[in-house]
Design a protein around this motif. Sequence first.
Motif, mmCIF file in Angstrom:
data_model
loop_
_atom_site.group_PDB
_atom_site.id
_atom_site.type_symbol
_atom_site.label_atom_id
_atom_site.label_comp_id
_atom_site.label_asym_id
_atom_site.label_seq_id
_atom_site.Cartn_x
_atom_site.Cartn_y
_atom_site.Cartn_z
ATOM 1 N N ILE A 23 0.837 -1.207 0.000
ATOM 2 C CA ILE A 23 0.000 0.000 0.000
ATOM 3 C C ILE A 23 0.867 1.251 0.000
ATOM 4 O O ILE A 23 0.639 2.196 -0.767
ATOM 5 C CB ILE A 23 -0.936 -0.015 1.222
ATOM 6 C CG1 ILE A 23 -1.929 -1.169 1.124
ATOM 7 C CG2 ILE A 23 -1.677 1.314 1.355
ATOM 8 C CD1 ILE A 23 -2.838 -1.299 2.323
ATOM 9 N N ILE A 24 1.889 1.255 0.865
ATOM 10 C CA ILE A 24 2.756 2.432 0.957
ATOM 11 C C ILE A 24 3.518 2.644 -0.336
ATOM 12 O O ILE A 24 3.617 3.772 -0.845
ATOM 13 C CB ILE A 24 3.711 2.282 2.151
ATOM 14 C CG1 ILE A 24 2.915 2.208 3.462
ATOM 15 C CG2 ILE A 24 4.700 3.438 2.208
ATOM 16 C CD1 ILE A 24 3.763 1.948 4.684
ATOM 17 N N LEU A 25 4.061 1.561 -0.900
ATOM 18 C CA LEU A 25 4.792 1.686 -2.169
ATOM 19 C C LEU A 25 3.868 2.135 -3.301
ATOM 20 O O LEU A 25 4.278 2.918 -4.169
ATOM 21 C CB LEU A 25 5.448 0.357 -2.523
ATOM 22 C CG LEU A 25 6.600 -0.087 -1.613
ATOM 23 C CD1 LEU A 25 7.097 -1.463 -2.017
ATOM 24 C CD2 LEU A 25 7.738 0.930 -1.667
ATOM 25 N N GLY A 234 -1.126 6.919 6.330
ATOM 26 C CA GLY A 234 -2.487 7.207 6.799
ATOM 27 C C GLY A 234 -3.468 6.113 6.427
ATOM 28 O O GLY A 234 -4.308 5.717 7.238
ATOM 29 N N LEU A 235 -3.349 5.611 5.192
ATOM 30 C CA LEU A 235 -4.225 4.510 4.772
ATOM 31 C C LEU A 235 -3.970 3.250 5.591
ATOM 32 O O LEU A 235 -4.904 2.533 5.972
ATOM 33 C CB LEU A 235 -4.014 4.222 3.284
ATOM 34 C CG LEU A 235 -4.470 5.311 2.313
ATOM 35 C CD1 LEU A 235 -4.102 4.943 0.879
ATOM 36 C CD2 LEU A 235 -5.975 5.543 2.422
ATOM 37 N N VAL A 236 -2.682 2.997 5.873
ATOM 38 C CA VAL A 236 -2.345 1.827 6.698
ATOM 39 C C VAL A 236 -2.923 1.984 8.095
ATOM 40 O O VAL A 236 -3.448 1.025 8.680
ATOM 41 C CB VAL A 236 -0.816 1.646 6.750
ATOM 42 C CG1 VAL A 236 -0.427 0.627 7.825
ATOM 43 C CG2 VAL A 236 -0.292 1.201 5.389
ATOM 44 N N PHE A 237 -2.825 3.215 8.634
ATOM 45 C CA PHE A 237 -3.380 3.457 9.975
ATOM 46 C C PHE A 237 -4.889 3.218 9.980
ATOM 47 O O PHE A 237 -5.419 2.577 10.902
ATOM 48 C CB PHE A 237 -3.070 4.887 10.408
ATOM 49 C CG PHE A 237 -3.742 5.277 11.695
ATOM 50 C CD1 PHE A 237 -3.246 4.852 12.917
ATOM 51 C CD2 PHE A 237 -4.887 6.070 11.684
ATOM 52 C CE1 PHE A 237 -3.872 5.210 14.103
ATOM 53 C CE2 PHE A 237 -5.518 6.423 12.858
ATOM 54 C CZ PHE A 237 -5.002 5.997 14.077
ATOM 55 N N LEU A 238 -5.578 3.709 8.949
ATOM 56 C CA LEU A 238 -7.018 3.484 8.880
ATOM 57 C C LEU A 238 -7.334 1.993 8.749
ATOM 58 O O LEU A 238 -8.263 1.484 9.388
ATOM 59 C CB LEU A 238 -7.603 4.253 7.688
ATOM 60 C CG LEU A 238 -7.631 5.771 7.811
ATOM 61 C CD1 LEU A 238 -8.139 6.404 6.524
ATOM 62 C CD2 LEU A 238 -8.508 6.204 8.980
#
Length: 504
Positions: A23-25, A234-238
């Motif tokens: 996701i981050i990449l 942020g997406l990973v945190f969500l």
Amino acid sequence: MNDASTSITLPALYAVVRRNAAIILFTIGLAVGTSVALSAATDPVYEARSAVAFNDNSADLQALGIPASPDFQPDKAAAAQAERITRPDVIAEVRRTLRVDLSVQEIQDSVSTQVDPASNLVSIIVEAPTADLAARLANGLAAAVRDDATDRVKARYREGGRAAQRRANRLKGDRNLARRAVFEDQAARLLALASFATPVDVVRTAEVPEGPSSPKPVRNGVLAALLGAILGAGLVFLRQTFDRRLREVDEVREQIDLPIAGFLTTRALGHVAFPGSGDKKPKEQDTEAFRILRTNVGFLDPAGPPKVVLVTSPLPEEGKSTTASGLAWAEAVASRATLLVDCDLRRPTVAKRLGLPASPGLTEFLAGEAEPADILHTVDAGDGSKLVVITAGGHTSNHAEMLVSERFREFLAQVSDVYDRIVLDSAPLLPVSDTIGLLPQVDAVLLCLRLGQTTRDDATAARNALDRFPDATVGMVLTAADKSQRPYYAGSYAYTSLPASERA
């Protein structure tokens, strides 16, 4: 059970980042790609700077003997003068002089000024579509404001000199000789100052810029990568906040305070560890995982190895049947008399996986419709080892009642005298009550949690259900625990046997 820790440890943070690296990449790549596309689609803009200094003319007046007060706030004076640089009439004169194919408004929009608060220096900043045009406009504006200010100051001095001369001419007679001489001298000085006054100096001329000021692909790419990383985090945190599934071993340890007895890979699920069971031949790493599980189960209870082991899970499809059959196989190949009983009377799987008849089985025996000899099936476990299996049997409507009946208790007592290890494949804990009734009758419980599927809430509910039976020793088996999800000491290494052709 201890409460799950609410703090984020570095290993847990690393695990989250590693698990969501895609996701981050992706967000970083998307941000950088967008930045590159925008930079390619944006017309280049070139920036040129010139600088002018607004001088304090009081020194010139005092040098000629004309009283004048010095300006103690040159920065405010420069700021006031800087506004004249972008006046339409000044820009129109530059446009006419340079013959620029831009409107007055377009030039005005491309010009900005910057005042140095510690001095009277004003920078003229021009942005243009070409490097040469930017430099020409910056220098043209500097020259125009210099000439405009010089003309205005000289005109004021000339007008002052003429006014002083007119006053001198009005003074007649000998009595006014001294006063007339003063005005005549003042007029001469002002007219002289008008010839050499320099209220504005161009202190820096603009050079043709070597490259555009925007876009800057490298800078924009770096900033886009940082922004993409922040967005990805942020997406990973969500996802971490709203996705309640257990994905890492450390998460399970924090959430469920139970010893881990073993790990099974995703590849092993849905199959049987028996080399001769008719199922596809298992990988050696998977069969070794069952041997490790067998050893760890023997040490779950410090008082001694458990006789009756119940295998369950919070919900279906979490690997309990694979674990039960694999553990039973590992016990059998260790030369232990082992009995595998399918106690999941609602959704039995043992018969189908081992290629055995579904009935008669446990339900028929408990209903008094079959004798022990009718329900006992012997399966070849490999290497001359045998495993005895009892299937679930036919459909019944009183599943829970059968498993807590006196006949079942007598059955367990009888087989316990015959077999070294009895493995019960039971129903899931949370949807039905069948397994709850079995817990007081067993020595140990293996709770199967499937990484990436079992949620924190389900695992906690199953743990709380087991807490009501403190006499049973409980351990966990983490299924779908592939190499990337396991710690280094939990089966990350492989040590396979040499082929026969390579043996000495």
